[in-house]
Design an enzyme around this catalytic site. Structure first.
Site, PDB file in Angstrom:
ATOM      1  N   ASP A   1     -31.591  33.818  13.704  1.00  0.00           N
ATOM      2  CA  ASP A   1     -30.905  33.757  12.400  1.00  0.00           C
ATOM      3  C   ASP A   1     -29.463  33.246  12.516  1.00  0.00           C
ATOM      4  O   ASP A   1     -28.902  32.745  11.543  1.00  0.00           O
ATOM      5  CB  ASP A   1     -30.862  35.151  11.766  1.00  0.00           C
ATOM      6  CG  ASP A   1     -30.138  36.153  12.680  1.00  0.00           C
ATOM      7  OD1 ASP A   1     -30.419  36.171  13.900  1.00  0.00           O
ATOM      8  OD2 ASP A   1     -29.278  36.894  12.174  1.00  0.00           O
TER       9      ASP A   1
ATOM     10  N   THR B   1     -26.215  40.547  13.092  1.00  0.00           N
ATOM     11  CA  THR B   1     -26.723  40.643  14.461  1.00  0.00           C
ATOM     12  C   THR B   1     -27.964  41.530  14.454  1.00  0.00           C
ATOM     13  O   THR B   1     -28.025  42.517  13.726  1.00  0.00           O
ATOM     14  CB  THR B   1     -25.669  41.225  15.428  1.00  0.00           C
ATOM     15  OG1 THR B   1     -26.281  41.381  16.715  1.00  0.00           O
ATOM     16  CG2 THR B   1     -25.111  42.559  14.976  1.00  0.00           C
TER      17      THR B   1
ATOM     18  N   THR C   1     -25.280  39.438  19.996  1.00  0.00           N
ATOM     19  CA  THR C   1     -24.521  38.381  19.320  1.00  0.00           C
ATOM     20  C   THR C   1     -23.079  38.783  18.969  1.00  0.00           C
ATOM     21  O   THR C   1     -22.796  39.965  18.852  1.00  0.00           O
ATOM     22  CB  THR C   1     -25.300  38.077  18.025  1.00  0.00           C
ATOM     23  OG1 THR C   1     -26.572  37.635  18.420  1.00  0.00           O
ATOM     24  CG2 THR C   1     -24.644  37.073  17.143  1.00  0.00           C
TER      25      THR C   1
END
Ligand code: ASP
Length: 341
Positions: A239, A259, A208
């Site tokens: 998330d 992340t 991410t």
């Protein structure tokens, strides 16, 4: 009598204005002109697995991303623009698991999630499971600024942004051979046709991008964008699009972008927990972040990391994995790192 009264008024006025000047000065010097911190994912990132060229490509990309946000902040721009433009750059890069370069789902699609939060008013926006939006971070911003909602998903989110002038692309745009190969290897390993290395197995979860910025006005914005986890099924969301889990910002405490293995970051509301330790526990950003990432999350088995900054421009870049692509910039400081020190 009248003169005495006038004199008292003058004294009172100068005391009040002097107090205000002092307060303004204190506020002005209490945070740097700007600060920006980014990540490009945490995981089993080891020097032994990295070629010189690959390492240089990552360092260059992190520096270029920081340059974009720093330019905006230096010239007095706001933290929302800095975060959006910095993340857009990372979404354009195939090196990161966000936008172009996003990983594939089990069904061979790219489904992306993103979120953004503004610490001044705690407005927030997020999109989950979008497949044709070139810049999911911009879609999240549109949800924040142009709708009464915080989170939109799938086809609904896609049609909302089309009406808000966000760039739409053919889903094939997101395909990269590297990510396609990773999916094929995992699918083969599920059928018992190949064995994944330990590193590959762990890295199904990482990649991410995220950015947190503090602008001249003292406003903090945090944003996160991802393709999620390779081989994800059932429209799984991680998330990254969840405010409080993957992203959080509050001018009073800090901004955080996460992340890692999303399910853990959701269960333990990692981003908000770091801010809550500061808000209710009186801890510093460094103490809060270190405790949540290196104690609590490790004890629960959650791998990953965060980047964060507080209203004084203090930076945190904690992770409990082997490495995390990361960096920050302030008026007199620039750091870009990949591995553990
Ligand atoms: N946190 C992301 C997710 O679980 C993945 C990552 O950060 O690499 O979707």
């Amino acid at each position: 009598m009248k003169i005495k009264f006038l004199f008292a008024l003058v004294v009172l006025f100068s005391l009040v204005s002097c107090g205000e000047t002092t307060k303004a000065k204190v506020e002005k010097v209490s945070h740097p002109d700007y600060a920006i911190v980014i990540h490009g994912g945490a995981g089993t990132i080891l020097k032994k697995n990295m070629s010189v060229e690959k390492e240089k490509a990552y360092r260059d990309a992190l520096n270029s991303a920081l340059n974009i946000g720093e330019e905006i902040l230096k010239s007095g721009g706001n933290s929302i623009d800095a975060v959006e433009k910095t993340i857009q750059f990372m979404e354009n890069s195939e090196l990161f698991n966000a936008g172009k370069g996003a990983v594939f789902t089990h069904d061979g699609k790219n489904e992306m999630d993103a979120s953004i939060m503004y610490g001044k008013d705690q407005n927030a926006g997020a999109v989950g499971g979008v497949t044709n939006i070139k810049h999911p971070i911009s879609a999240a911003r549109a949800v924040m600024e142009k709708s009464e909602h915080v989170m939109m998903s799938g086809a609904g989110a896609e049609s909302f942004v089309q009406n808000n002038k966000i760039e739409i692309v053919d889903p094939a745009y997101f395909r990269t051979e590297r990510r396609w190969e990773s999916l094929q290897r995992i699918l083969k390993s599920e059928k018992g046709e190949t064995m994944l290395s330990e590193d590959e197995d762990k890295d199904k979860k990482h990649g991410t991008v995220g950015c947190v910025a503090l602008d001249r006005e003292g406003n903090i914005t945090a944003g996160t964008s991802t393709g999620g986890m390779t081989n994800k099924k059932f429209n799984r969301l991680g998330d990254s699009p969840i405010i409080g889990a993957g992203t959080y910002a509050d001018n009073a405490t800090c901004g955080v972008s996460c992340t890692g293995h999303g399910e853990y970051f959701i269960r333990y509301t990692v981003a908000r927990d770091i801010a809550a330790l500061m808000e209710y526990g009186g801890k510093s950003l460094a103490e809060s972040s270190d405790y949540i990432i290196n104690d609590k999350l490790v004890a629960k088995g959650g791998a990953g990391g965060i980047v964060a900054l507080d209203r004084n421009g203090n930076i945190a870049m904690d992770f409990n994995t082997a490495g995390m692509y990361r960096g920050f910039a302030k008026p007199d400081e620039r750091v870009v790192k990949i591995y553990k020190d």
